[in-house]
Design a protein around this motif. Structure first.
Motif, PDB file in Angstrom:
ATOM      1  N   VAL A   9      33.273  14.078 -25.334  1.00 30.94           N
ATOM      2  CA  VAL A   9      33.256  12.700 -25.820  1.00 30.94           C
ATOM      3  C   VAL A   9      31.837  12.170 -25.789  1.00 30.94           C
ATOM      4  N   ILE A  10      31.329  11.789 -26.955  1.00 29.06           N
ATOM      5  CA  ILE A  10      29.939  11.334 -27.053  1.00 29.06           C
ATOM      6  C   ILE A  10      29.866   9.821 -27.017  1.00 29.06           C
ATOM      7  N   ILE A  11      30.673   9.197 -27.850  1.00 28.20           N
ATOM      8  CA  ILE A  11      30.624   7.739 -27.990  1.00 28.20           C
ATOM      9  C   ILE A  11      32.043   7.194 -27.967  1.00 28.20           C
ATOM     10  N   GLU A  12      32.194   5.993 -27.377  1.00 28.27           N
ATOM     11  CA  GLU A  12      33.503   5.331 -27.403  1.00 28.27           C
ATOM     12  C   GLU A  12      33.370   4.021 -28.173  1.00 28.27           C
TER      13      GLU A  12
ATOM     14  N   THR B 100      22.883  20.430 -29.874  1.00 31.44           N
ATOM     15  CA  THR B 100      22.027  19.438 -29.236  1.00 31.44           C
ATOM     16  C   THR B 100      22.316  18.070 -29.828  1.00 31.44           C
ATOM     17  N   TYR B 101      22.529  17.106 -28.943  1.00 33.96           N
ATOM     18  CA  TYR B 101      22.836  15.742 -29.375  1.00 33.96           C
ATOM     19  C   TYR B 101      21.540  14.975 -29.635  1.00 33.96           C
ATOM     20  N   TYR B 102      21.447  14.345 -30.788  1.00 35.59           N
ATOM     21  CA  TYR B 102      20.319  13.465 -31.080  1.00 35.59           C
ATOM     22  C   TYR B 102      20.854  12.084 -31.435  1.00 35.59           C
ATOM     23  N   ASP B 103      20.227  11.053 -30.873  1.00 35.28           N
ATOM     24  CA  ASP B 103      20.702   9.690 -31.142  1.00 35.28           C
ATOM     25  C   ASP B 103      19.986   9.041 -32.326  1.00 35.28           C
ATOM     26  N   SER B 104      19.006   9.770 -32.917  1.00 35.86           N
ATOM     27  CA  SER B 104      18.261   9.179 -34.032  1.00 35.86           C
ATOM     28  C   SER B 104      17.915  10.275 -35.048  1.00 35.86           C
ATOM     29  N   PRO B 105      17.552   9.871 -36.283  1.00 39.63           N
ATOM     30  CA  PRO B 105      17.272  10.883 -37.305  1.00 39.63           C
ATOM     31  C   PRO B 105      16.032  11.714 -37.014  1.00 39.63           C
ATOM     32  N   ASN B 106      15.064  11.154 -36.305  1.00 34.11           N
ATOM     33  CA  ASN B 106      13.896  11.921 -35.879  1.00 34.11           C
ATOM     34  C   ASN B 106      13.318  11.261 -34.632  1.00 34.11           C
TER      35      ASN B 106
ATOM     36  N   SER C  69      22.755  11.514 -23.165  1.00 34.10           N
ATOM     37  CA  SER C  69      21.350  11.163 -23.406  1.00 34.10           C
ATOM     38  C   SER C  69      20.814  11.963 -24.587  1.00 34.10           C
ATOM     39  N   ASP C  70      19.812  11.404 -25.226  1.00 30.54           N
ATOM     40  CA  ASP C  70      19.220  12.047 -26.391  1.00 30.54           C
ATOM     41  C   ASP C  70      18.700  13.443 -26.046  1.00 30.54           C
ATOM     42  N   SER C  71      18.839  14.355 -26.992  1.00 28.49           N
ATOM     43  CA  SER C  71      18.293  15.725 -26.894  1.00 28.49           C
ATOM     44  C   SER C  71      18.947  16.563 -25.805  1.00 28.49           C
ATOM     45  N   THR C  72      20.167  16.252 -25.455  1.00 26.04           N
ATOM     46  CA  THR C  72      20.847  17.101 -24.466  1.00 26.04           C
ATOM     47  C   THR C  72      21.917  17.956 -25.147  1.00 26.04           C
ATOM     48  N   MET C  73      22.257  19.033 -24.460  1.00 24.44           N
ATOM     49  CA  MET C  73      23.272  19.935 -24.990  1.00 24.44           C
ATOM     50  C   MET C  73      24.658  19.320 -24.806  1.00 24.44           C
ATOM     51  N   VAL C  74      25.490  19.455 -25.812  1.00 24.39           N
ATOM     52  CA  VAL C  74      26.868  18.996 -25.680  1.00 24.39           C
ATOM     53  C   VAL C  74      27.821  20.124 -26.052  1.00 24.39           C
TER      54      VAL C  74
ATOM     55  N   ILE D  19      24.453  16.199 -34.258  1.00 22.10           N
ATOM     56  CA  ILE D  19      24.526  17.391 -33.417  1.00 22.10           C
ATOM     57  C   ILE D  19      23.838  18.518 -34.184  1.00 22.10           C
ATOM     58  N   GLU D  20      22.823  19.109 -33.578  1.00 19.91           N
ATOM     59  CA  GLU D  20      22.121  20.216 -34.228  1.00 19.91           C
ATOM     60  C   GLU D  20      22.497  21.544 -33.570  1.00 19.91           C
ATOM     61  N   ALA D  21      22.819  22.503 -34.388  1.00 17.88           N
ATOM     62  CA  ALA D  21      23.053  23.860 -33.888  1.00 17.88           C
ATOM     63  C   ALA D  21      22.501  24.843 -34.910  1.00 17.88           C
ATOM     64  N   MET D  22      21.723  25.773 -34.480  1.00 14.86           N
ATOM     65  CA  MET D  22      21.166  26.828 -35.341  1.00 14.86           C
ATOM     66  C   MET D  22      20.528  26.216 -36.602  1.00 14.86           C
ATOM     67  N   LYS D  23      19.787  25.155 -36.383  1.00 17.15           N
ATOM     68  CA  LYS D  23      19.058  24.456 -37.449  1.00 17.15           C
ATOM     69  C   LYS D  23      19.963  23.765 -38.454  1.00 17.15           C
ATOM     70  N   VAL D  24      21.223  23.634 -38.140  1.00 16.29           N
ATOM     71  CA  VAL D  24      22.103  22.843 -38.995  1.00 16.29           C
ATOM     72  C   VAL D  24      22.217  21.452 -38.374  1.00 16.29           C
ATOM     73  N   MET D  25      21.839  20.448 -39.174  1.00 11.39           N
ATOM     74  CA  MET D  25      21.910  19.075 -38.690  1.00 11.39           C
ATOM     75  C   MET D  25      23.259  18.481 -39.099  1.00 11.39           C
ATOM     76  N   ASN D  26      24.060  18.106 -38.128  1.00  8.17           N
ATOM     77  CA  ASN D  26      25.390  17.579 -38.420  1.00  8.17           C
ATOM     78  C   ASN D  26      25.438  16.089 -38.104  1.00  8.17           C
TER      79      ASN D  26
END
Lengths: 150, 245
Positions: free
Chosen positions: A143-146, A82-88, A133-138, A110-117
């Motif tokens: 490509v997330i950001i250019e 899951t893509y997050y654009d902010s720390p919380n 967009s924030d909180s979407t699956m990737v 990117i969060e997966a299985m409670k691992v915050m990357n």
């Protein structure tokens, strides 16, 4: 065999004169076939990453050689999650469009299985595109950001 | 790949945060141990955990070549903790992905964070373990326990930490060699397999947990259709839902 190895295999296959390839290894079956001797198709039976929203990487992966060439550096997801654009949820996004970033700045999580990357910028530059967009699956390698390198 | 190097604090805001802030200058294998954390954090609130001096809270920094299955490392750590508790004669189970359970109550939690820089994954493994707490308040006594409560004896924190860290290193080495045999322990000690759960905190998303796959993802049956789940929120149906995700 992991996704990276599969992608490498696809590249090797694409560059080769072989038109059809099938590999069986530890329950993993990979069939590669070039349709009309131009476009390789991939049907991995094995899918290391499947989202809970029924998205699947079983779709034919995009070949990097076919991507539009631009001067922007593409920052990709190193894993499915899951893509997050902010720390919380209450915090401001790490970066916004046209923002200048330094090498080592955090770009997204990117969060997966409670691992915050946390993904860091490999260069100094300007954010030219945020494709997710924030909180979407990737997906892996999406490509997330250019970033336009300075 | 990593060499153990212990840094001890009496008090610190968060051992994970310390490693994140000093990631570039610290070596792979650095262990930060705090007698007390003032702002230790999990993904959610940490009401199961007592941050005081009776318990173990530490973080480990590993610098690894990046692989796209990094999240399986949480399972490597969970197996390392259950193996350690076996040595104390305590039978612990793993509530996927990151909680350690004894007698149906949470005794330890794991929080992995990674900082990915080019091709290197800086992996920060945070572990909180209730060791010598004797009692919990009414609010959490139904969901939290400690090694002292479960074994009727006190345990040496430094000894425990050292064994857990050694077991983590051992499992991470296996991971780097593509040996995921620690997942067998996670399956045998799964607190969820065979149980009905809700996914993503959504009570309409009911699933039956059927296993853990070769990459550490939860295998669930939703309407008899098998899916692989790598989200985070798994709530047990009916029980163990308060304050625990």
């Amino acid at each position: 065999m992991d996704l990276r190895q599969i992608k490498n295999l696809m590249k090797e296959f694409e560059d080769s004169n072989i038109h059809k390839l099938e590999i069986n290894e530890d329950g993993l079956t990979i069939k590669l076939e070039k349709a009309d001797l131009i476009t390789p198709t991939v049907s991995p039976v094995y899918s290391p990453v499947v989202s809970q929203h029924n998205q699947s990487i079983n779709e034919t992966p995009k070949l990097e050689s076919k991507e539009v060439i631009s001067n922007n550096l593409e920052i990709k997801a190193p894993l499915v999650g899951t893509y997050y654009d902010s720390p919380n949820p209450d915090a401001r996004p790490y970066v916004s469009l046209n923002q200048q970033v330094s090498k080592g700045d955090t770009l997204f999580i990117i969060e997966a299985m409670k691992v915050m990357n946390e993904i860091k910028s490999p260069v100094a530059g300007i954010v030219k595109a945020i494709n997710v967009s924030d909180s979407t699956m990737v997906e892996f390698d999406q490509v997330i950001i250019e970033i336009e390198e300075l | 790949m990593f060499e153990k190097n212990l840094i001890k604090f009496d008090i610190i805001d968060s051992t994970n945060k310390y490693l994140k802030q000093n990631v570039s200058s610290l070596k792979s294998g650095t262990v930060v141990d705090a007698k007390s954390q003032t702002n230790g954090y999990g993904r959610k609130n940490r009401i199961w955990f007592d941050n005081g001096v009776n318990n173990l809270s530490f973080s480990v920094l590993l610098k690894l070549p990046i692989k796209n299955d990094l999240p399986v490392l949480t399972q490597a750590v969970a197996a390392a903790i259950t193996n350690t508790l076996d040595l104390l004669g305590l039978y612990a189970e793993i509530k996927w992905p990151n909680d350690i359970i004894i007698s149906g109550k949470k005794v330890a939690g794991i929080l992995l964070e990674t900082i990915i820089n080019d091709d290197i994954a800086n992996v920060i493994i945070g572990v909180g373990l209730n060791v010598n707490s004797t009692m919990f308040n009414d609010e959490i006594k139904h969901i939290a326990t400690s090694l002292l409560i479960e074994s009727n004896q006190k345990h040496n924190l430094d000894y425990l930490r050292d064994i857990i860290v050694n077991n983590i290193f051992s499992n991470v080495l296996k991971y780097m060699n593509d040996d995921y045999s620690f997942l067998d322990i996670c399956r045998k000690r799964s607190f969820l397999i065979g149980k009905k759960v809700f996914l993503d905190g959504d009570t309409s998303k009911e699933a039956l947990v059927s296993g853990i796959d070769q990459l550490g993802r939860l295998v669930v049956l939703i309407n008899n259709k098998e899916e692989k789940f790598y989200g985070s929120e798994v709530s047990l149906k009916g029980v163990y839902s308060q304050g625990e995700k």
